[in-house]
Design a protein around this motif. Structure first.
Motif, mmCIF file in Angstrom:
data_model
loop_
_atom_site.group_PDB
_atom_site.id
_atom_site.type_symbol
_atom_site.label_atom_id
_atom_site.label_comp_id
_atom_site.label_asym_id
_atom_site.label_seq_id
_atom_site.Cartn_x
_atom_site.Cartn_y
_atom_site.Cartn_z
ATOM 1 N N ARG A 6 35.557 19.059 43.004
ATOM 2 C CA ARG A 6 36.379 20.273 43.062
ATOM 3 C C ARG A 6 35.464 21.322 43.660
ATOM 4 O O ARG A 6 34.384 21.570 43.131
ATOM 5 N N GLN A 8 34.783 25.243 45.429
ATOM 6 C CA GLN A 8 35.162 26.635 45.643
ATOM 7 C C GLN A 8 34.196 27.208 46.667
ATOM 8 O O GLN A 8 32.983 27.111 46.502
ATOM 9 N N SER A 11 35.807 32.908 47.295
ATOM 10 C CA SER A 11 36.887 33.033 46.311
ATOM 11 C C SER A 11 38.003 32.015 46.524
ATOM 12 O O SER A 11 39.004 32.029 45.810
ATOM 13 N N PHE A 13 39.526 28.192 46.603
ATOM 14 C CA PHE A 13 39.391 26.838 46.073
ATOM 15 C C PHE A 13 40.005 25.856 47.070
ATOM 16 O O PHE A 13 41.019 26.169 47.703
ATOM 17 N N THR A 15 42.184 23.608 47.289
ATOM 18 C CA THR A 15 43.401 23.062 46.690
ATOM 19 C C THR A 15 44.546 23.351 47.657
ATOM 20 O O THR A 15 44.361 24.068 48.645
ATOM 21 N N LEU A 19 44.078 28.284 45.177
ATOM 22 C CA LEU A 19 43.853 28.863 43.855
ATOM 23 C C LEU A 19 43.264 27.828 42.910
ATOM 24 O O LEU A 19 43.414 26.619 43.112
ATOM 25 N N ALA A 20 42.617 28.305 41.842
ATOM 26 C CA ALA A 20 41.924 27.419 40.903
ATOM 27 C C ALA A 20 42.838 26.355 40.300
ATOM 28 O O ALA A 20 42.429 25.218 40.105
ATOM 29 N N GLY A 21 44.081 26.692 40.004
ATOM 30 C CA GLY A 21 44.979 25.753 39.346
ATOM 31 C C GLY A 21 45.745 24.842 40.276
ATOM 32 O O GLY A 21 46.545 24.029 39.817
ATOM 33 N N ASN A 105 25.884 24.967 42.315
ATOM 34 C CA ASN A 105 26.314 26.334 42.569
ATOM 35 C C ASN A 105 25.243 26.926 43.470
ATOM 36 O O ASN A 105 24.132 27.215 43.003
#
Length: 136
Positions: A6, A8, A11, A13, A15, A19-21, A105
């Motif tokens: 996953r 990022q 800001s 992601f 996906t 967005l994060a979700g 990170n």
């Protein structure tokens, strides 16, 4: 080459929605294994063939390439915008990865001359996108 990450970038992601979700994109991360080591180095043979290793602590100068099978046009546009902004301002981005071989990170700069590329743009989908960075 690590899979099942996953990611990022800044800001955004990786996906379907950015967005994060959101549902994660299918991707591969080349160079992730090097990001898990807090040092760099090289091993070379000496004149008599004995290996000689030089090691130094650093996270700087490591290559990272993220290849994404399919992105939506909106996520592609958002990513290329933040990458171009980083290039224009001379600033770095943060790339965060959570995955199967370990988490990272890191602070990165877009790797010139081609920090991003894609194979095709069809019906709002970007196929085989890649993003190249170097750690700072």
């Amino acid at each position: 080459m690590a899979r099942f990450y996953r990611i990022q970038i800044g800001s955004i992601f990786l996906t379907r929605t950015g967005l994060a979700g959101g549902i994660p994109c299918k991707l591969t991360v080349s160079g992730a294994d090097n990001l898990l080591l807090p040092f760099a180095g090289i091993t070379e043979p000496s004149a008599d063939g004995t290996p000689y290793t030089t090691v130094f602590e650093t996270d700087k100068g490591k290559n990272l390439e993220i290849s994404v099978e399919t992105l939506t046009a909106d996520v592609w546009q958002d990513l290329t915008e933040i990458i171009n902004d980083a290039i224009n301002s001379g600033s770095s981005l943060t790339v965060i990865g959570t995955g199967d071989i370990g988490n990272f990170n890191v602070s990165v700069v877009p790797q010139m001359p081609n920090p991003f590329a894609a194979e095709s743009f069809i019906n709002g989908r970007i196929r085989n996108a890649s993003f190249r960075f170097m750690t700072t």
